[in-house]
Design an enzyme around this catalytic site. Structure first.
Site, mmCIF file in Angstrom:
data_model
loop_
_atom_site.group_PDB
_atom_site.id
_atom_site.type_symbol
_atom_site.label_atom_id
_atom_site.label_comp_id
_atom_site.label_asym_id
_atom_site.label_seq_id
_atom_site.Cartn_x
_atom_site.Cartn_y
_atom_site.Cartn_z
ATOM 1 N N ASN A 108 -7.723 39.614 86.886
ATOM 2 C CA ASN A 108 -6.748 40.361 86.091
ATOM 3 C C ASN A 108 -7.500 41.251 85.118
ATOM 4 O O ASN A 108 -8.725 41.263 85.090
ATOM 5 C CB ASN A 108 -5.784 39.408 85.372
ATOM 6 C CG ASN A 108 -6.514 38.413 84.491
ATOM 7 O OD1 ASN A 108 -7.194 38.794 83.543
ATOM 8 N ND2 ASN A 108 -6.397 37.130 84.820
ATOM 9 N N ASP B 31 -3.050 32.276 88.150
ATOM 10 C CA ASP B 31 -2.110 31.218 88.550
ATOM 11 C C ASP B 31 -2.432 30.661 89.929
ATOM 12 O O ASP B 31 -2.153 29.495 90.206
ATOM 13 C CB ASP B 31 -0.683 31.765 88.545
ATOM 14 C CG ASP B 31 -0.195 32.094 87.146
ATOM 15 O OD1 ASP B 31 -0.529 31.335 86.217
ATOM 16 O OD2 ASP B 31 0.499 33.111 86.974
ATOM 17 N N ILE C 278 -4.007 24.398 82.854
ATOM 18 C CA ILE C 278 -4.833 23.810 81.801
ATOM 19 C C ILE C 278 -4.020 23.572 80.532
ATOM 20 O O ILE C 278 -4.079 22.504 79.917
ATOM 21 C CB ILE C 278 -6.038 24.715 81.513
ATOM 22 C CG1 ILE C 278 -6.868 24.915 82.793
ATOM 23 C CG2 ILE C 278 -6.899 24.125 80.413
ATOM 24 C CD1 ILE C 278 -7.956 25.967 82.662
#
Length: 398
Positions: free
Chosen positions: A208, A276, A305
């Site tokens: 990302n 994800d 997490i």
């Protein structure tokens, strides 16, 4: 914050020396006593009179001052302070420190001291990046010298990059951290930051646009308040701050393992933009084009997490802070995320392309807690980090 602390300030020769005048004033505002040492090169940029007037004390300049040296004055001077600060620390002065040279007052003080040393480097970007300087930095860090900065930006020489001396308020905060005098002294805080890279094959990955800038700024802000910071970072664009325990990772699973290893902590701040999903079976060879069409990638869910730490029944951090990067309906999505994950706070922001926040130098966040949503004005990521660090300190120590 620095009441009754004695700072020996060594001012090196560089254009950034003018900032040291402001630094003296800010240290005195915090209650510190400043003893200035001015190098010969430093005198080319600031005058002994101006330094002495601001410090309210005489300026030490010459190693061979017979009055002082009759009693080994340079030894006493080097050991009477709570902290030695070098600002600006030039490439030349850092090289002398790394090599153990002592041919003037400043370098002799630094070699003769048994007091902690903090340096604020300032130099041309090419000098900073030169292998010799980087070797010297590595040596100094291994010797226990701590660093604040340098920052990246435009320089007096017209070039741009790392090499600008840290701002006076940053140096003051770093001094407080070095003296363990902040409100988070004795607290251990975990910060995750940056993106994760999920491999597709040996040369491709899913990622990302997170730069890691906000997480790095937050780690530095918590460090400056005296916390022991464990900084678990993915492959970010922004380098990790000095003075924290850096744990570099690549994937979400590696980040999860690093978080597990870092526990227990007093606070967990999960600023990382963790992917994800990952490719369920990453290829160990580069995927090739074929006449059979596009390859089919099967995905698997990565460890959550934040949710796992938030729901720990034993050893849960006293404060768990998550982050939410949204592109629409920010407050509602972030509020739902806080309840779903089980964390105490969510720091939410709008990262849609029009905002310029993801990868930029500014942020506009909303702090979501059980008390509701608190919108903060848009400001620099460093300022956001300091405000959030102050809020964390207030939550822990009142």
């Amino acid at each position: 914050m620095l009441a009754d602390k004695h700072i020996l300030l060594i001012i090196g020769g560089g254009i950034a020396a003018y900032k040291s005048l402001d630094l003296i004033r800010r240290l005195q505002d915090q209650g510190a006593r400043v003893t200035p040492v001015l190098t010969r090169a430093g005198e080319e940029f600031v005058t002994p009179l101006s330094v002495s007037a601001l410090a309210g004390a005489g300026v030490h300049r010459d190693l061979f001052d017979l009055t002082s040296e009759a009693e080994m004055g340079h030894i006493q001077l080097s050991r009477s302070a709570d902290l030695l600060v070098v600002a600006p620390a030039t490439a030349d002065l850092m090289a002398k420190m790394a090599q153990g040279l002592a041919n003037d007052l400043a370098s002799t003080l630094l070699l003769a001291t048994d007091t902690p040393v903090l340096v604020a480097p300032a130099m041309n970007v090419r000098m900073w990046e030169h292998p010799a300087t980087q070797r010297n930095i590595k040596t100094l860090k291994s010797d226990g010298v701590t660093f604040v900065g340098p920052n990246a930006g435009a320089m007096a020489c017209g070039e741009f990059g790392p090499g600008r001396m840290a701002e006076p308020d940053e140096i003051v905060a770093a001094i407080g951290a070095a003296l363990k005098d902040g409100p988070l002294n004795g607290k251990r805080i975990l910060v995750t930051s940056g993106p994760t890279h999920e491999p597709i094959d040996p040369v491709r990955y899913i990622a990302n646009r997170s730069s890691g800038a906000q997480g790095a700024a937050l780690a530095a802000a918590l460090r400056d308040l005296g916390a022991e910071v464990v900084f678990v970072t993915g492959p970010a664009d922004v380098p990790p701050p000095s003075g924290v325990d850096v744990v570099p990772v690549q994937s979400a699973q590696q980040m999860s393992d690093a978080v597990e290893a870092a526990l227990p902590v007093d606070v967990g701040v999960f600023a990382a933009a963790v992917a994800d999903w990952r490719v369920a079976s990453a290829s160990d060879k580069k995927l090739k084009k074929s006449r059979d069409g596009l390859p089919t990638l099967a995905f698997a869910e990565n460890p959550d997490i934040l949710k796992r730490v938030s729901h720990m029944t034993q050893g849960r951090p006293g404060l768990v802070v998550g982050f939410a990067a949204e592109t629409d309906d920010v407050i509602n999505h972030a509020t739902a995320k806080r309840l779903r994950k089980g964390c105490d706070w969510i720091v939410a922001n709008d990262v849609s392309p029009a905002t310029g926040i993801m990868g930029g130098s500014e942020n506009a966040v909303v702090l979501i807690s059980e008390d509701g949503a608190e919108e903060w004005p848009r400001m620099g990521k460093t300022q956001v980090a300091r405000q959030l660090a102050d809020r964390i300190a207030a939550a822990l120590v009142g």
